[in-house]
Design a protein around this motif. Structure first.
Motif, PDB file in Angstrom:
ATOM      1  N   ASP A   1      40.558  29.951  39.710  1.00  0.00           N
ATOM      2  CA  ASP A   1      40.249  30.669  40.956  1.00  0.00           C
ATOM      3  C   ASP A   1      39.941  32.140  40.681  1.00  0.00           C
ATOM      4  OD1 ASP A   1      43.282  30.435  40.501  1.00  0.00           O
ATOM      5  OD2 ASP A   1      43.175  32.120  41.873  1.00  0.00           O
ATOM      6  N   GLU A   2      40.581  32.717  39.665  1.00  0.00           N
ATOM      7  CA  GLU A   2      40.306  34.121  39.374  1.00  0.00           C
ATOM      8  C   GLU A   2      38.906  34.296  38.796  1.00  0.00           C
ATOM      9  OE1 GLU A   2      43.175  36.595  37.703  1.00  0.00           O
ATOM     10  OE2 GLU A   2      44.698  35.889  39.116  1.00  0.00           O
TER      11      GLU A   2
ATOM     12  N   TRP B   1      44.831  32.879  47.624  1.00  0.00           N
ATOM     13  CA  TRP B   1      43.888  33.227  46.555  1.00  0.00           C
ATOM     14  C   TRP B   1      43.422  31.999  45.785  1.00  0.00           C
ATOM     15  CZ3 TRP B   1      47.077  37.936  44.316  1.00  0.00           C
ATOM     16  CH2 TRP B   1      46.999  39.010  45.226  1.00  0.00           C
ATOM     17  N   ARG B   2      44.274  30.975  45.747  1.00  0.00           N
ATOM     18  CA  ARG B   2      43.927  29.824  44.903  1.00  0.00           C
ATOM     19  C   ARG B   2      43.574  28.572  45.711  1.00  0.00           C
ATOM     20  NH1 ARG B   2      49.203  27.420  42.043  1.00  0.00           N
ATOM     21  NH2 ARG B   2      48.993  29.196  40.652  1.00  0.00           N
TER      22      ARG B   2
ATOM     23  N   THR C   1      34.901  25.133  46.920  1.00  0.00           N
ATOM     24  CA  THR C   1      34.789  26.586  46.763  1.00  0.00           C
ATOM     25  C   THR C   1      36.056  27.234  47.309  1.00  0.00           C
ATOM     26  OG1 THR C   1      33.649  26.694  48.874  1.00  0.00           O
ATOM     27  CG2 THR C   1      32.282  26.692  46.896  1.00  0.00           C
ATOM     28  N   LEU C   2      36.260  28.504  46.950  1.00  0.00           N
ATOM     29  CA  LEU C   2      37.456  29.211  47.391  1.00  0.00           C
ATOM     30  C   LEU C   2      37.483  29.295  48.913  1.00  0.00           C
ATOM     31  CD1 LEU C   2      37.375  32.035  44.716  1.00  0.00           C
ATOM     32  CD2 LEU C   2      39.107  30.249  44.913  1.00  0.00           C
TER      33      LEU C   2
ATOM     34  N   GLU D   1      40.698  38.249  53.938  1.00  0.00           N
ATOM     35  CA  GLU D   1      41.523  37.401  54.809  1.00  0.00           C
ATOM     36  C   GLU D   1      42.981  37.419  54.360  1.00  0.00           C
ATOM     37  OE1 GLU D   1      38.858  33.820  56.550  1.00  0.00           O
ATOM     38  OE2 GLU D   1      38.726  34.091  54.380  1.00  0.00           O
ATOM     39  N   SER D   2      43.201  37.504  53.033  1.00  0.00           N
ATOM     40  CA  SER D   2      44.586  37.574  52.560  1.00  0.00           C
ATOM     41  C   SER D   2      45.216  38.919  52.931  1.00  0.00           C
ATOM     42  CB  SER D   2      44.657  37.330  51.050  1.00  0.00           C
ATOM     43  OG  SER D   2      44.253  38.462  50.315  1.00  0.00           O
ATOM     44  N   VAL D   3      44.399  39.993  52.948  1.00  0.00           N
ATOM     45  CA  VAL D   3      44.929  41.298  53.367  1.00  0.00           C
ATOM     46  C   VAL D   3      45.356  41.242  54.832  1.00  0.00           C
ATOM     47  CG1 VAL D   3      44.366  43.733  53.730  1.00  0.00           C
ATOM     48  CG2 VAL D   3      43.531  42.568  51.691  1.00  0.00           C
TER      49      VAL D   3
END
Lengths: 243, 550
Positions: free
Chosen positions: A79-80, B475-476, B483-484, B490-492
């Protein structure tokens, strides 16, 4: 064993020596080999050094504590790599005294942020992030645009880094102050000098969008636009037979 | 404090302060074009003020000829008061930066010094080095005298250690505000402040060793092993990690000797062991004295103390590389760091268990006495956060937790729950002992502080656990198309409610510290009780509580 200790704790000096001995082992085993084993840092023949302007920008980045919220180390996780780009190689920070890998992502990783956004975006974003990203919690740095960059001591900065092993040439050191100004004023004689000394791939632009002597904003944007672009090693397929 | 010095010692102090003032003047003059010039002025003013303080008391009567019959508590008292001042400063700035993450426009002033990046190290340095460091120095002076049944070996040097250490803290926090920061986490001060700390620290070590050499007890009590390890190892870590090449003698900026991956390893060898030997070993020393004294029960197991002491001294030094999982650091170093971090749980829980089992049979005191309850909760949080630390050092857990607020939550579980709680317990125990009062001015306010501190810690830690894990998961997370699923932004946004909760928890903790300051102030000001408590002195018998701890 406990009898031995019963004696040891009656002798202060022996206790001191024992503490030093026992506590030294871990660090010696883990750190010392990193300086000798040649696999620690891979080879990247095209690795370039920071220009004086980028170096000055890096020092602004350090001064403002950017590394408290932004990492510069993309881990070897799927993911990174998909979010930020190819994972960071050791060689990419080999000239970083000190490294800025960071330990916290209150904001996103910046290891490969270079040339992802325009200079104008960075300049506006640094002056007030919420004009571009309303949800952002990043501080505003309006004084960077107002503060003239100190360039007269840049030759000294380069000299000290050369002492520590960063391959700055005599010409780079001699022209450091002029190069810092030149990199932020394209299409001048001084600008050509930057490309000549640091390579054609160097960004030579008016980073802060304002004419005149370079500001700290010029320097910081120049630094950000360089991140991840010192070498092309990460763009190549990974070496055979890795771990 | 000057009244404790002989005329000769007063003259020495004056000479030294005058020389330092001169040095400050030189730095101010030669560094006037550089931020270091400001620090020249700071040293000059700080020295002159101290000089003035000595001069105004210069003609005080000399101390009694036989001072060795009493303990030297003036630096202990001063250290405790200074520690509380730093606590309020550090926690206030901490709460401020927490609110800045809730609303970044709360800066009020659009000046460089007021921005998050410069205030954050002020918070960390003021609480770790200002509050924690002064508390460690003060309590170590108290404990080494009582457990050795001797007076501190020197009159000027304890004052120098305390004074010099606080000059270092001042150089550090003012430097960040002026933009002097070498970026190494928890080692942000520049080369000259680092050098000054080395001088102070060597004086501290020599003083400690000379005091131990004078001890009337054959055995060195376990608390002193920890204080010794704290002093020694912090010196080694500080010197190695701080190696740097300054631009010039008149400039603040320096370049670290290390670069890239070697620097990362050195930094986290330092960083993790600053946690180990500053925030753990030092405070374990505190715990090993104050907890049994307050509970009036000897330490549960002498052998467990030995195992955990050497376990901590040995294992911790390997653990730093768990901060660098999945990075460009060679894999074998990461694996070693993870392995030793997991093994660390054994000595850590041995210490926590030793503390809790010491309380066995004194639970009614834990219930009734908020001071002892502070120490009890500290031991509980020590056990919890060392377990959490070992867990987070496991590579696959770290993949999720690293770079997130979970780390911040973990640090604060240790810093608020363990370090601050044991310190407040020790301070509430010492203040009546030192100022010869029967109890604190208001035991009820100690109770109030306890619940504020505990509530603040729990709110803080739970908020950060939640936000950290949510962050790591967002994030993961992938959506069905591979796809991510979430953008970083959005995480912020998802963090916002937790950042509010965190700021509330931190503000509770700050409020508790203010209550403590008021209570300590009133205790000191309260009139001496009738039939004032007698001084304890080195001629007393060995303390049975400490004796039985062997």
């Amino acid at each position: 064993m406990f009898k031995f200790h019963y004696k040891l704790e009656t002798k202060a000096i022996a206790l001191v020596l024992a503490i030093i001995g026992v506590s030294s082992i871990g660090g010696l085993v883990e750190i010392a080999p990193l300086f000798t084993i040649d696999q620690t840092v891979e080879e990247a023949p095209d690795m370039r050094v920071l220009t004086p302007l980028e170096l000055a920008g890096r020092n602004v980045y350090i001064r403002e504590g950017c590394n408290a919220c932004h990492s510069q180390m993309i881990r070897t996780l799927r993911d990174e790599v998909e979010r930020y780009g190819a994972y960071s190689r050791a060689v990419e920070s080999q000239y970083d005294h000190p490294m800025l890998w960071g330990s916290k992502r209150t904001g996103p990783d910046l290891a490969r942020v270079g040339n992802k956004y325009s200079d104008a975006w960075h300049a506006a974003h640094l002056i007030n992030p919420r004009t571009l990203v309303p949800q952002s919690v990043m501080p505003a740095y309006p004084w960077l645009a107002r503060t003239r960059l100190r360039t007269d001591d840049l030759p000294l900065h380069l000299t000290r880094l050369r002492t520590l092993g960063v391959p700055y040439t005599d010409a780079m050191i001699a022209n450091a102050a002029a190069d810092a100004a030149g990199q932020a004023t394209p299409n001048t004689d001084r600008a050509w000098g930057v490309a000549e000394r640091y390579g054609e791939a160097t960004n030579v632009r008016d980073f802060d969008g304002a004419t005149g002597a370079p500001t700290e904003l010029d320097a910081l944007v120049a630094y950000l636009q360089m991140l991840g672009r010192q070498t092309s090693i990460a763009e190549e397929p990974a070496a055979e037979g890795g771990e | 404090m000057v009244s404790e010095l002989t005329t000769g010692q007063r003259q020495m102090a004056l000479t030294f302060l005058a020389m330092l003032a001169l040095l400050g003047l030189f730095v101010a003059a030669f560094g006037r074009a550089d931020p270091i010039g400001g620090h020249g002025w700071l040293v000059l003013v700080f020295s002159l003020l101290s000089l003035f303080a000595v001069l105004t008391n210069y003609y005080d009567p000399e101390p009694a000829a036989d001072r060795s019959a009493a303990y030297y508590d003036a630096p202990v008292k001063a250290g405790i008061i200074i520690a509380m001042i730093w606590a309020v400063i550090g926690m206030f700035v901490g709460a401020w930066v927490a609110w800045l993450l809730v609303n970044p426009d709360l800066t009020f002033v659009e000046e460089a010094w007021a921005s998050f990046g410069r205030l954050r190290p002020v918070h960390t340095t003021a609480v770790i080095f200002g509050f924690g460091g002064n508390a460690l120095i003060a309590t170590s002076f108290y404990v080494v005298q009582r457990t050795s049944r001797t007076r501190l070996a020197g009159h000027l040097s304890p004052l120098f250690v305390l004074w010099g250490y606080n000059l270092f803290c001042l150089l550090a926090v003012t430097g960040y505000l002026w933009g002097i920061n070498q970026s190494k986490e928890y080692a942000e001060p520049e080369w000259y402040a680092d050098l000054w700390l080395v001088i102070v620290w060597v004086a501290y070590f020599v003083l400690y060793l000379r005091t131990l050499a004078r001890r009337k007890e054959p055995h060195i009590y376990v608390a002193n092993w920890y204080y010794l390890a704290f002093i020694l190892v912090v010196a080694v870590l500080h010197i190695v990690n701080g190696l740097a090449l300054p631009l010039s003698w008149a400039q603040a900026k320096s370049y670290s000797l290390f670069a890239g991956v070697q620097d990362a390893m050195t930094q986290w060898w330092y960083g993790h062991n600053a946690v180990a030997f500053f925030l753990t070993a030092g405070f374990l020393g505190m715990m090993y004295y104050y907890l049994p004294k307050r509970a009036e029960r000897p330490i549960f197991s002498y052998r467990l103390s030995i195992i955990s002491f050497w376990g901590i001294t040995f294992f911790y030094m390997w653990a730093g590389s768990h901060h660098l999982h999945y990075t460009a650091l060679p894999h074998w170093v990461q694996t070693l760091g993870m392995t030793f971090s997991v093994m660390l749980l054994i000595p850590s829980w041995a210490s926590a268990g030793n503390a809790l089992l010491t309380l066995n049979g004194a639970w009614h005191k834990v219930r009734d006495d908020a001071t002892l309850r502070f120490m009890f909760i500290a031991a509980v949080f020590y056990g919890l956060s060392t377990f959490e630390g070992s867990f987070m050092a496991i590579r696959s857990v770290n993949a999720l937790s690293h770079y997130t607020d979970w780390t911040v939550g973990h640090v604060h579980a240790g810093a608020l729950g363990w370090v601050a709680m044991i310190t407040f317990g020790a301070i509430y125990a010492s203040v009546p002992w030192l100022w010869k009062r029967k109890t604190m001015w208001s035991p009820a306010l100690v109770e109030v502080h306890f619940w504020l501190a505990l509530a603040g810690t729990l709110i803080y830690v739970f908020a950060m656990w939640n936000s950290g894990i949510i962050q790591g998961l967002m994030w993961r997370t992938y959506n069905e198309s591979g796809t991510l699923a979430y953008s970083f932004l959005e995480s912020v946004e998802a963090m916002h409610p937790y950042y509010i909760a965190r700021a509330v928890g931190g503000s509770f903790f700050l409020l508790g510290a203010l209550v403590a300051c008021y209570n300590i102030w009133m205790t000191i000001r309260a009139p001496q009780p009738a039939g004032a408590l007698q001084d304890d002195h080195p001629q007393e018998r060995t303390d049975p509580v400490l004796e039985a701890g062997r």
